[in-house]
Design a protein around this motif. Structure first.
Motif, PDB file in Angstrom:
ATOM      1  N   GLU A 188      19.529  63.510 -28.170  1.00  0.00           N
ATOM      2  CA  GLU A 188      19.594  64.221 -29.174  1.00  0.00           C
ATOM      3  C   GLU A 188      17.995  65.094 -29.162  1.00  0.00           C
ATOM      4  O   GLU A 188      17.879  66.406 -29.444  1.00  0.00           O
ATOM      5  N   GLU A 189      17.202  64.155 -28.472  1.00  0.00           N
ATOM      6  CA  GLU A 189      15.514  64.891 -28.474  1.00  0.00           C
ATOM      7  C   GLU A 189      15.880  65.921 -27.395  1.00  0.00           C
ATOM      8  O   GLU A 189      15.043  67.062 -27.607  1.00  0.00           O
ATOM      9  N   MET A 190      16.482  65.887 -26.494  1.00  0.00           N
ATOM     10  CA  MET A 190      16.812  66.924 -25.418  1.00  0.00           C
ATOM     11  C   MET A 190      17.314  68.137 -25.890  1.00  0.00           C
ATOM     12  O   MET A 190      16.984  69.204 -25.343  1.00  0.00           O
ATOM     13  N   LYS A 191      18.111  67.925 -26.751  1.00  0.00           N
ATOM     14  CA  LYS A 191      18.510  69.207 -27.677  1.00  0.00           C
ATOM     15  C   LYS A 191      17.236  70.044 -28.194  1.00  0.00           C
ATOM     16  O   LYS A 191      17.357  71.296 -28.230  1.00  0.00           O
ATOM     17  N   CYS A 192      16.177  69.445 -28.768  1.00  0.00           N
ATOM     18  CA  CYS A 192      15.248  70.277 -29.227  1.00  0.00           C
ATOM     19  C   CYS A 192      14.215  70.677 -28.031  1.00  0.00           C
ATOM     20  O   CYS A 192      13.824  71.845 -28.236  1.00  0.00           O
ATOM     21  N   VAL A 193      14.305  69.933 -26.824  1.00  0.00           N
ATOM     22  CA  VAL A 193      13.529  70.376 -25.823  1.00  0.00           C
ATOM     23  C   VAL A 193      14.151  71.719 -25.353  1.00  0.00           C
ATOM     24  O   VAL A 193      13.540  72.765 -24.998  1.00  0.00           O
ATOM     25  N   ASN A 194      15.713  71.798 -25.128  1.00  0.00           N
ATOM     26  CA  ASN A 194      16.168  72.805 -24.635  1.00  0.00           C
ATOM     27  C   ASN A 194      16.363  74.172 -25.659  1.00  0.00           C
ATOM     28  O   ASN A 194      16.277  75.293 -25.134  1.00  0.00           O
ATOM     29  N   ALA A 195      16.359  73.676 -27.094  1.00  0.00           N
ATOM     30  CA  ALA A 195      16.059  74.913 -27.869  1.00  0.00           C
ATOM     31  C   ALA A 195      14.814  75.457 -27.439  1.00  0.00           C
ATOM     32  O   ALA A 195      14.714  76.738 -27.686  1.00  0.00           O
ATOM     33  N   SER A 196      13.494  74.848 -27.606  1.00  0.00           N
ATOM     34  CA  SER A 196      12.403  75.409 -27.156  1.00  0.00           C
ATOM     35  C   SER A 196      12.311  76.153 -25.722  1.00  0.00           C
ATOM     36  O   SER A 196      11.920  77.354 -25.961  1.00  0.00           O
ATOM     37  N   LEU A 197      13.027  75.592 -24.976  1.00  0.00           N
ATOM     38  CA  LEU A 197      12.921  76.409 -23.597  1.00  0.00           C
ATOM     39  C   LEU A 197      13.820  77.685 -23.782  1.00  0.00           C
ATOM     40  O   LEU A 197      13.478  78.519 -23.163  1.00  0.00           O
ATOM     41  N   ARG A 198      14.920  77.665 -24.407  1.00  0.00           N
ATOM     42  CA  ARG A 198      15.704  78.853 -24.419  1.00  0.00           C
ATOM     43  C   ARG A 198      15.001  79.826 -24.951  1.00  0.00           C
ATOM     44  O   ARG A 198      14.955  81.229 -24.715  1.00  0.00           O
ATOM     45  N   ALA A 199      14.176  79.667 -26.356  1.00  0.00           N
ATOM     46  CA  ALA A 199      13.474  80.758 -27.015  1.00  0.00           C
ATOM     47  C   ALA A 199      12.360  81.051 -26.044  1.00  0.00           C
ATOM     48  O   ALA A 199      12.145  82.198 -25.971  1.00  0.00           O
ATOM     49  N   THR A 200      11.625  80.207 -25.241  1.00  0.00           N
ATOM     50  CA  THR A 200      10.626  80.665 -24.516  1.00  0.00           C
ATOM     51  C   THR A 200      11.042  81.565 -23.632  1.00  0.00           C
ATOM     52  O   THR A 200      10.615  82.633 -23.101  1.00  0.00           O
ATOM     53  N   GLU A 201      12.213  81.159 -22.864  1.00  0.00           N
ATOM     54  CA  GLU A 201      12.700  82.223 -21.944  1.00  0.00           C
ATOM     55  C   GLU A 201      13.240  83.611 -22.225  1.00  0.00           C
ATOM     56  O   GLU A 201      12.692  84.606 -21.707  1.00  0.00           O
ATOM     57  N   ARG A 202      13.653  83.694 -23.774  1.00  0.00           N
ATOM     58  CA  ARG A 202      13.646  84.946 -24.181  1.00  0.00           C
ATOM     59  C   ARG A 202      12.554  85.679 -24.305  1.00  0.00           C
ATOM     60  O   ARG A 202      12.315  86.801 -24.018  1.00  0.00           O
ATOM     61  N   GLY A 203      11.325  84.865 -24.662  1.00  0.00           N
ATOM     62  CA  GLY A 203       9.997  85.620 -24.868  1.00  0.00           C
ATOM     63  C   GLY A 203       9.560  86.033 -23.561  1.00  0.00           C
ATOM     64  O   GLY A 203       8.995  87.016 -23.596  1.00  0.00           O
ATOM     65  N   VAL A 204       9.794  85.075 -22.320  1.00  0.00           N
ATOM     66  CA  VAL A 204       9.172  85.537 -21.168  1.00  0.00           C
ATOM     67  C   VAL A 204      10.126  86.672 -20.456  1.00  0.00           C
ATOM     68  O   VAL A 204       9.561  87.801 -19.955  1.00  0.00           O
ATOM     69  N   ALA A 205      11.359  86.817 -20.988  1.00  0.00           N
ATOM     70  CA  ALA A 205      12.118  88.114 -20.438  1.00  0.00           C
ATOM     71  C   ALA A 205      11.821  89.559 -21.128  1.00  0.00           C
ATOM     72  O   ALA A 205      11.569  90.343 -20.448  1.00  0.00           O
ATOM     73  N   GLU A 206      11.356  89.290 -22.306  1.00  0.00           N
ATOM     74  CA  GLU A 206      10.652  90.390 -23.192  1.00  0.00           C
ATOM     75  C   GLU A 206       9.442  90.641 -22.372  1.00  0.00           C
ATOM     76  O   GLU A 206       9.037  91.845 -22.050  1.00  0.00           O
ATOM     77  N   LEU A 207       8.579  89.720 -22.029  1.00  0.00           N
ATOM     78  CA  LEU A 207       7.433  90.028 -21.384  1.00  0.00           C
ATOM     79  C   LEU A 207       7.567  90.727 -20.199  1.00  0.00           C
ATOM     80  O   LEU A 207       6.720  91.713 -19.720  1.00  0.00           O
ATOM     81  N   ARG A 208       8.553  90.138 -19.076  1.00  0.00           N
ATOM     82  CA  ARG A 208       8.717  90.699 -18.031  1.00  0.00           C
ATOM     83  C   ARG A 208       9.380  92.165 -18.208  1.00  0.00           C
ATOM     84  O   ARG A 208       8.704  93.003 -17.542  1.00  0.00           O
ATOM     85  N   ALA A 209       9.980  92.489 -19.208  1.00  0.00           N
ATOM     86  CA  ALA A 209      10.668  93.783 -19.319  1.00  0.00           C
ATOM     87  C   ALA A 209       9.440  94.754 -19.873  1.00  0.00           C
ATOM     88  O   ALA A 209       9.444  95.911 -19.757  1.00  0.00           O
ATOM     89  N   ALA A 210       8.391  94.222 -20.157  1.00  0.00           N
ATOM     90  CA  ALA A 210       7.245  95.088 -20.669  1.00  0.00           C
ATOM     91  C   ALA A 210       6.226  95.409 -19.626  1.00  0.00           C
ATOM     92  O   ALA A 210       5.183  96.097 -19.985  1.00  0.00           O
ATOM     93  N   ILE A 211       6.550  94.835 -18.654  1.00  0.00           N
ATOM     94  CA  ILE A 211       5.427  94.959 -17.337  1.00  0.00           C
ATOM     95  C   ILE A 211       5.292  96.476 -17.189  1.00  0.00           C
ATOM     96  O   ILE A 211       6.342  97.034 -16.687  1.00  0.00           O
ATOM     97  N   ARG A 212       4.127  96.912 -17.011  1.00  0.00           N
ATOM     98  CA  ARG A 212       3.738  98.146 -16.413  1.00  0.00           C
ATOM     99  C   ARG A 212       2.404  98.267 -15.958  1.00  0.00           C
ATOM    100  O   ARG A 212       1.521  97.872 -16.802  1.00  0.00           O
TER     101      ARG A 212
END
Length: 455
Positions: A188-212
């Motif tokens: 059950e704790e791993m569900k928290c870990v994965n929720a945090s990772l998925r949110a962070t991955e969305r943030g990194v995707a936004e960061l990558r798209a902003a690179i210039r």
């Protein structure tokens, strides 16, 4: 301009139900998560004959109870809030005016106002305040545990600890039982870990798209912050986004350097995200607009090889020493600027264990056992001393009963990988669809193994 009524519906405190909510947590039993974690601490206390612990590290308080309040502030203003926990009682001493924040938490039996024994709170009367704090705490401990209990402490200013010892308490270090408790995660704790990772991955995707080219490092890094906060994550623990020559050596704080054309951009997420869980993976990007150079690709390929070799040797039951012996050999020209660890534990922050490189093991390493339920981050930094750029890569994994499950799914950069990477690694069968072939958890939805080159 919008005006907020800060006291609207204050008696109901309905917003407290949202304290640990995240976009992907609909199926998470947070009550079970909190009970598991508290039980883990109590079992580790019992194994060492510790009658009570006094926890002041806000991350440890949150782990043991789920109570969160001004986590960063509390780290530098101790003891502004603290937890006293025995085998059957849990007393939270909360910051002035914030006692309501623990309402509804079944892991806390009673909330009391904290006595802040710090110089900023007490000024020249600090010794008097520390004595008061110690007398009151000792009286409570005797009431709960009898005379001279064994009490574990971790973060406590010197005068307070001395005063508590003088009051007759048998003090020991609480770091070991708490770290050992945190090292093993429940399903059950791993569900928290994965929720945090998925949110962070969305943030990194936004960061990558902003690179210039033309953005400063700080401007680009702020994209990740905005996304994390918008998704109800907590904060980014370090400032590790660098570009160009500032990628090597590692550990140069994000600054106002302007990102140049065709430079490498290295990022370590270090996000304390949803539910307070650490999302810790690293990626290196290329600023464009031209293709990466052969040297940039070579650095990336070497870092990628190190991470995947070391992921592949991880298995339950492996000793820390045997892991170090089997880990990837760092080429001499990259050895001076190597990352200080080969891998490390990861939960609500970076945590136990530290897994050292073979060459560092005799000086810094310690032995132990890699166990199912541990989450580890496998590290690589590759850069030559005194010259050129560097590449930082890192993956977060879970040790299962039979092998390893890959947790961090953000793709690697196709433009920076050697051309033969896909065929070489797919033939070896290291992983597919983001999950190791020998893990026990069903594979996640297919995702690309690399991100296509920017056009």
């Amino acid at each position: 301009m919008t005006e907020f009524d800060w006291h609207a519906d204050r008696g109901d405190l309905v917003g407290l139900a949202l304290l640990d909510r995240a976009p992907d947590d609909a199926e998470i039993d947070l009550t079970a998560v909190r009970a598991w974690r508290q039980g883990r601490v109590r079992r580790e206390m019992a194994a060492r004959g510790i009658d009570a612990v006094i926890l002041m590290d806000p991350i440890n308080i949150r782990y043991a109870t789920g109570a969160r309040n001004m986590q960063v502030f509390s780290m530098r203003n101790g003891p502004s809030r603290y937890l006293l926990m025995t085998a059957d009682r849990s007393l939270l001493y909360e910051f002035t005016g914030a006692l309501h924040l623990a309402d509804g938490l079944g892991t806390i039996d009673e909330v009391r106002p904290a006595v802040t024994a710090s110089f900023v709170a007490a000024g020249p009367r600090i010794a008097e305040r520390e004595q008061l704090w110690a007398r009151e705490m000792a009286a409570t401990l005797r009431e709960l545990m009898g005379d001279r209990p064994k009490v574990g402490i971790e973060r406590m200013n010197g005068g307070t600890a001395l005063a508590l010892a003088e009051a007759g308490m048998d003090l020991v270090d609480a770091q070991e039982p708490v770290e050992m408790a945190r090292a093993i995660k429940s399903a059950e704790e791993m569900k928290c870990v994965n929720a945090s990772l998925r949110a962070t991955e969305r943030g990194v995707a936004e960061l990558r798209a902003a690179i210039r080219p033309g953005l400063t490092e700080a401007e680009l890094w702020s994209v990740l912050h905005r996304s994390i906060i918008a998704q109800n994550g907590d904060y980014v623990e370090t400032r590790l986004l660098n570009s160009g020559a500032r990628t090597n050596p590692w550990f140069q704080e994000t600054g106002d350097k302007v990102i140049g054309a065709n430079e490498l951009i290295a990022l370590d997420t270090d996000v304390v995200g949803c539910h307070g869980y650490y999302s810790d993976f690293s990626r290196t990007f290329h600023a464009g607009p031209e293709r990466p150079t052969a040297q940039q690709r070579d650095l990336y390929k070497v870092a990628h090889e190190q991470v995947h070799h070391n992921m592949d040797i991880l298995q339950p039951g492996l000793s820390f020493r045997d892991y170090a012996d089997a880990a990837w050999d760092i080429p001499e020209k990259y050895h001076a600027n190597r990352y200080y660890l080969s891998a490390h534990g990861c939960g609500m922050t970076g945590e136990y264990p530290y897994l050292y490189h073979r060459g560092d093991f005799s000086d810094a390493g310690y032995d132990g056992e890699i166990k199912p339920g541990m989450t580890l981050c496998v590290e690589s930094f590759i850069g030559e001393e005194h010259q050129g750029e560097g590449v930082k890569l890192e993956q977060q994994v879970l040790i299962t009963e039979t092998g390893v499950e890959l947790l961090s799914r953000f793709p690697f950069e196709e433009a920076l990988l050697a051309q033969d990477w896909q065929s070489r690694w797919s033939m070896k069968g290291r992983y597919s669809n983001g999950s190791f072939r020998h893990g026990t958890v069903p594979a996640p939805e297919p995702i690309p193994s690399t991100i296509e080159e920017k056009t």
